[in-house]
Design a protein around this motif. Sequence first.
Motif, short mmCIF file in Angstrom:
data_model
loop_
_atom_site.label_atom_id
_atom_site.label_comp_id
_atom_site.label_asym_id
_atom_site.label_seq_id
_atom_site.Cartn_x
_atom_site.Cartn_y
_atom_site.Cartn_z
N THR A 1 0.81 -1.22 0.00
CA THR A 1 0.00 0.00 0.00
C THR A 1 0.84 1.26 0.00
OG1 THR A 1 -0.14 -0.08 2.41
CG2 THR A 1 -1.90 -1.16 1.16
N ASN B 1 3.94 4.03 -0.91
CA ASN B 1 4.50 4.43 -2.20
C ASN B 1 5.88 5.04 -2.08
OD1 ASN B 1 3.94 6.92 -1.08
ND2 ASN B 1 2.97 7.76 -2.92
N LYS B 2 6.58 4.79 -0.96
CA LYS B 2 7.97 5.21 -0.83
C LYS B 2 8.84 4.07 -1.31
CE LYS B 2 11.35 7.11 2.42
NZ LYS B 2 11.61 7.55 3.82
N ILE B 3 9.52 4.30 -2.44
CA ILE B 3 10.26 3.22 -3.10
C ILE B 3 11.71 3.61 -3.28
CG2 ILE B 3 10.40 1.76 -5.15
CD1 ILE B 3 7.45 2.12 -5.54
N LEU C 1 8.43 5.16 -11.96
CA LEU C 1 7.85 5.17 -10.62
C LEU C 1 7.56 6.60 -10.15
CD1 LEU C 1 10.00 2.36 -9.01
CD2 LEU C 1 7.55 2.25 -9.48
N ARG C 2 8.46 7.52 -10.47
CA ARG C 2 8.22 8.92 -10.13
C ARG C 2 6.95 9.42 -10.80
NH1 ARG C 2 11.10 13.78 -13.11
NH2 ARG C 2 9.59 12.93 -14.61
N CYS D 1 4.90 7.87 -7.10
CA CYS D 1 5.62 7.31 -5.96
C CYS D 1 6.66 8.30 -5.43
CB CYS D 1 6.32 6.01 -6.35
SG CYS D 1 5.21 4.70 -6.90
N GLU D 2 6.95 8.18 -4.15
CA GLU D 2 8.07 8.92 -3.55
C GLU D 2 9.32 8.07 -3.78
OE1 GLU D 2 9.85 10.24 0.81
OE2 GLU D 2 7.79 9.49 0.66
N VAL D 3 10.16 8.52 -4.67
CA VAL D 3 11.30 7.71 -5.12
C VAL D 3 12.61 8.23 -4.54
CG1 VAL D 3 12.59 6.87 -7.13
CG2 VAL D 3 10.09 7.12 -7.26
N ASP E 1 8.75 1.45 1.50
CA ASP E 1 7.65 0.50 1.41
C ASP E 1 7.95 -0.60 0.39
OD1 ASP E 1 5.72 1.90 3.17
OD2 ASP E 1 5.91 3.46 1.63
N ARG F 1 9.53 -4.37 -6.80
CA ARG F 1 8.85 -4.02 -8.04
C ARG F 1 9.86 -4.03 -9.19
NH1 ARG F 1 4.73 1.01 -6.67
NH2 ARG F 1 3.81 0.12 -4.77
#
Length: 368
Positions: free
Chosen positions: A2, A4-6, A23-24, A28-30, A118, A163
């Motif tokens: 769930t 979104n910090k990747i 992803l950005r 997501c927070e990349v 995450d 991912r």
Amino acid sequence: MTGNKIVVGVSGGVDSSVAALLLRDAGCEVIGLFMQNWADDGSGQCRAEDDRRDAVAVCGALGIPIRFRDFSKEYWEGVFQYFLAEYAAGRTPNPDVLCNREIKFKHFLDAAHELGADAIATGHYARVDQRMGTFRLLRAVDRSKDQSYFLHQLGQAQLAFTRFPLGELAKTRIREIAGAHGLRTAEKKDSTGICFIGERDFRSFLAQYLPAKEGELRTPEGLRIGAHCGVFYYTLGQREGLNIGGMRGRPQAPWFVVAKDVANNILYVDQGHDSPWLQSRNLRSETAHWIAGAPPAPQFPCTAQTRYRQPDEPCTVTVHDDGTLAVQFARAQRAVTPGQSLVLYDGEVCLGGAVIAATDAPVPGNCA
């Protein structure tokens, strides 16, 4: 999954660059993380500093932070020492498989946890899905770039946290995306071969750790036809570097390595790409790893690869009580090599795999 910090493993190549970009753009927070896995050995062949600069530039262009971790000690102890031990024993290891298990999906994963991530992501060409509570490793849509072979040692804990943004895309599309966004890695040449060797000659590199030791080149019948500089520099099926000239009474056909007698430092060679001395239909493996946590059955049909990018080969797998495998192929296989990885598939699903221990290829008398 769930959050979104990747944390994305940014290597300074186009694949990881586009993985971070996708992803950005997905909201997501990349965070980029650059891993140094090999200490500069003074050879001038290490590209780590160039790759680091490219990773920094890409993260800057994408507006994402970048972090750095030095895993060279862990790589030396967890990957390179095993690599040397296998070559010294006359086997041919696959360090990329071990690097994924020991570094990219172990120490990198730990670093991502420390950063509060995450999930992690890499630029590998593969896919992950979940069915009936079990995570599955799937081949990439672009089969020509599929890297599931190198990821077969991953398990449920890693796949649940991972991912692969490139798994649905073709390589040509990846470069188009990078170019459209002005990323400096868009046209960067893909790295090939073993990362810590770079562009230098493999035999010269290995000789720094396993000194040359001249021995005899023999035919399978035992006829001495030349000399070599050490059996551990060669692998089954190899043609290059044998330096065998024309021989009276022999056809003008190339020679290939067909067996190695490590104890006596004898290299056996034969003529013909499909020499019978390179053929086998059965192999025995070391303890297998199963992505789902267990094999699908004690005995089952599937397909297998005994080297990267090999076409799928139908086989029957028998799982022994000690976890090792007996594998029988539907047709003879060429140059199946101890130390390399056997990877098993059910269609698009990678089941797992194991290190090849031995085959039933014919063996010259002194190698038995």
